[in-house]
Design a protein around this motif. Structure first.
Motif, PDB file in Angstrom:
ATOM      1  N   LEU A   1      47.902  71.066  37.323  1.00  0.00           N
ATOM      2  CA  LEU A   1      46.622  70.633  36.764  1.00  0.00           C
ATOM      3  C   LEU A   1      46.125  71.622  35.712  1.00  0.00           C
ATOM      4  CD1 LEU A   1      44.589  69.326  39.856  1.00  0.00           C
ATOM      5  CD2 LEU A   1      45.566  67.977  37.989  1.00  0.00           C
ATOM      6  N   PHE A   2      46.217  72.901  36.043  1.00  0.00           N
ATOM      7  CA  PHE A   2      45.748  73.926  35.105  1.00  0.00           C
ATOM      8  C   PHE A   2      46.574  73.917  33.821  1.00  0.00           C
ATOM      9  CE2 PHE A   2      46.482  78.245  33.473  1.00  0.00           C
ATOM     10  CZ  PHE A   2      45.203  78.542  33.029  1.00  0.00           C
ATOM     11  N   GLU A   3      47.895  73.901  33.955  1.00  0.00           N
ATOM     12  CA  GLU A   3      48.767  73.954  32.778  1.00  0.00           C
ATOM     13  C   GLU A   3      48.613  72.703  31.916  1.00  0.00           C
ATOM     14  OE1 GLU A   3      51.320  75.821  31.307  1.00  0.00           O
ATOM     15  OE2 GLU A   3      50.608  77.570  32.405  1.00  0.00           O
ATOM     16  N   CYS A   4      48.536  71.534  32.545  1.00  0.00           N
ATOM     17  CA  CYS A   4      48.387  70.290  31.785  1.00  0.00           C
ATOM     18  C   CYS A   4      47.078  70.298  30.992  1.00  0.00           C
ATOM     19  CB  CYS A   4      48.433  69.083  32.716  1.00  0.00           C
ATOM     20  SG  CYS A   4      50.074  68.720  33.361  1.00  0.00           S
ATOM     21  N   THR A   5      46.022  70.759  31.622  1.00  0.00           N
ATOM     22  CA  THR A   5      44.727  70.813  30.940  1.00  0.00           C
ATOM     23  C   THR A   5      44.778  71.787  29.769  1.00  0.00           C
ATOM     24  OG1 THR A   5      43.585  70.316  33.009  1.00  0.00           O
ATOM     25  CG2 THR A   5      42.272  71.258  31.229  1.00  0.00           C
ATOM     26  N   TYR A   6      45.323  72.969  30.017  1.00  0.00           N
ATOM     27  CA  TYR A   6      45.376  74.011  28.990  1.00  0.00           C
ATOM     28  C   TYR A   6      46.260  73.588  27.810  1.00  0.00           C
ATOM     29  CZ  TYR A   6      46.491  78.512  26.829  1.00  0.00           C
ATOM     30  OH  TYR A   6      46.682  79.538  25.940  1.00  0.00           O
ATOM     31  N   VAL A   7      47.474  73.126  28.121  1.00  0.00           N
ATOM     32  CA  VAL A   7      48.412  72.757  27.053  1.00  0.00           C
ATOM     33  C   VAL A   7      47.945  71.504  26.324  1.00  0.00           C
ATOM     34  CG1 VAL A   7      50.787  72.060  26.554  1.00  0.00           C
ATOM     35  CG2 VAL A   7      50.348  73.852  28.244  1.00  0.00           C
ATOM     36  N   SER A   8      47.374  70.547  27.039  1.00  0.00           N
ATOM     37  CA  SER A   8      46.898  69.316  26.392  1.00  0.00           C
ATOM     38  C   SER A   8      45.781  69.614  25.404  1.00  0.00           C
ATOM     39  CB  SER A   8      46.416  68.324  27.445  1.00  0.00           C
ATOM     40  OG  SER A   8      47.478  67.914  28.286  1.00  0.00           O
ATOM     41  N   ILE A   9      44.919  70.560  25.752  1.00  0.00           N
ATOM     42  CA  ILE A   9      43.854  70.958  24.826  1.00  0.00           C
ATOM     43  C   ILE A   9      44.447  71.605  23.580  1.00  0.00           C
ATOM     44  CG2 ILE A   9      41.911  72.537  24.512  1.00  0.00           C
ATOM     45  CD1 ILE A   9      41.173  72.040  27.436  1.00  0.00           C
ATOM     46  N   LYS A  10      45.457  72.460  23.772  1.00  0.00           N
ATOM     47  CA  LYS A  10      46.081  73.128  22.625  1.00  0.00           C
ATOM     48  C   LYS A  10      46.857  72.146  21.758  1.00  0.00           C
ATOM     49  CE  LYS A  10      47.692  77.177  22.603  1.00  0.00           C
ATOM     50  NZ  LYS A  10      48.503  78.404  22.768  1.00  0.00           N
ATOM     51  N   GLU A  11      47.565  71.202  22.394  1.00  0.00           N
ATOM     52  CA  GLU A  11      48.375  70.239  21.648  1.00  0.00           C
ATOM     53  C   GLU A  11      47.556  69.048  21.139  1.00  0.00           C
ATOM     54  OE1 GLU A  11      51.645  70.531  20.881  1.00  0.00           O
ATOM     55  OE2 GLU A  11      51.620  72.537  21.782  1.00  0.00           O
ATOM     56  N   LYS A  12      46.318  68.918  21.649  1.00  0.00           N
ATOM     57  CA  LYS A  12      45.407  67.842  21.250  1.00  0.00           C
ATOM     58  C   LYS A  12      45.910  66.462  21.657  1.00  0.00           C
ATOM     59  CE  LYS A  12      43.570  70.504  17.377  1.00  0.00           C
ATOM     60  NZ  LYS A  12      43.320  70.561  15.925  1.00  0.00           N
TER      61      LYS A  12
END
Length: 330
Positions: free
Chosen positions: A22-33
């Motif tokens: 959950l943490f990684e998906c949220t973080y990476v999704s924000i960075k990758e838009k």
């Protein structure tokens, strides 16, 4: 801390894997838009977080009375785990699935100051915040129910690990094959240039010698004609050698083209699983196969765009090309 059963430890591991996902998906999704299903596995689990959390819970047991010591020990153990995991995965798969090479105070790109500090914060969160609540929740459930739940989940996780491992190995093999073919093509091109230059010089020399010797033969008579014939046979033999080299070059070129075609077919046959792996790890990189990996990522991006446009015909042509490639080889 309570003494947990084996099933409870495994359940804690799965829960922390899910929380890490959950943490990684949220973080990476924000960075990758855009949404990214982050991780090595297809499912919503990140084993590095589960392993890190369990490692922290175990190594910090003797230091629970001192927050600084607990934080330091947990941080060190998790950082070592992350470093070893990253190094082993890169050595095995030829791909670095996370890379801190551009981060401040990094160690070979596997860990950095920021990641180590994150493990420090995670130590406090896991021990003093998250585990306290998870412990109440898990211990409130009957132990047999916990064991049954773990028994049901584990086969799915195992299957995910096996298929993801297989995809990573396919990616590794394709990277190796593409680089080998590229190196062979480069050597072949160098040899072709050398051969073309030699053949051009040979033809020019042959024409010059022929003109000179024909002139001598007319001027000096029969004896000179024999000398002319001998030298012309020598030059003709040299030209035959060059033609033989040219034929060999054509054969090698044909073999290289076949290897390249087989490599492309292999990529397409395993393309779906590899594209999924690359999609889940957008920041992955291969330092040993940089060009081949970049080409694969570009191919995956093109496929994704074609699929969105409804123009993907890859699945329908793979079998046909495979058969044609085998026929050419035979």
């Amino acid at each position: 801390m309570e003494v947990y059963t084996f099933s409870q430890w495994v359940l804690f591991f799965y829960i922390y894997c899910f929380l890490g996902w959950l943490f990684e998906c949220t973080y990476v999704s924000i960075k990758e838009k855009h949404w990214v299903n982050r991780g090595f596995l297809k499912g919503p689990l990140l084993p590095i977080y589960g392993s890190g959390a369990i490692c922290i819970l175990i190594v910090t047991i003797p230091f629970r009375d001192s927050v600084p010591l607990m934080c330091l020990v947990g941080m060190a153990a998790a950082a070592v785990l992350e470093y070893v995991t990253g190094a082993v995965m890169e050595r095995l798969f030829r791909v670095r699935y996370w890379d801190y090479s551009d981060r401040f105070l990094n160690l070979n790109g596997y860990i950095c100051l920021a990641s180590v500090l994150c493990w420090s914060v995670m130590t406090i969160l896991v021990v003093d915040v998250i585990q306290v609540r998870l412990e109440r929740l898990v211990l409130a459930v009957d132990e047999q129910i916990t064991a049954n739940l773990v028994f049901v989940i584990t086969p799915f996780v195992t299957a995910d690990v096996v298929t993801s491992f297989h995809a990573a190995m396919n990616l590794r093999n394709i990277l190796i094959q593409w680089d080998r073919v590229r190196e062979e093509i480069e050597k072949l091109n160098e040899r072709r240039l050398e051969l073309e230059k030699a053949m051009s010089e040979g033809r020019r020399e042959l024409n010059e010698r022929r003109q000179e010797l024909e002139a001598l033969m007319k001027a000096a008579g029969e004896r000179a004609g024999e000398k002319v014939s001998a030298q012309m046979r020598e030059i003709t033999d040299r030209a035959a050698v060059q033609q033989d080299l040219s034929a060999r070059l054509a054969a090698v070129q044909e073999k290289t083209n076949r290897l390249a075609a087989e490599s492309e077919i292999m990529h397409r046959l395993h393309g779906k699983s590899i594209r999924g792996l690359l999609k889940r790890n957008p920041r992955a990189i291969s330092y040993r196969h940089r060009d081949a990996f970049a080409a694969l990522k570009q191919s995956a991006a093109k496929h994704l765009g074609a699929k969105k446009d409804g123009t993907d015909e890859e699945e329908s042509t793979v079998r046909k090309e495979s058969v044609e490639g085998k026929t050419r080889q035979d």
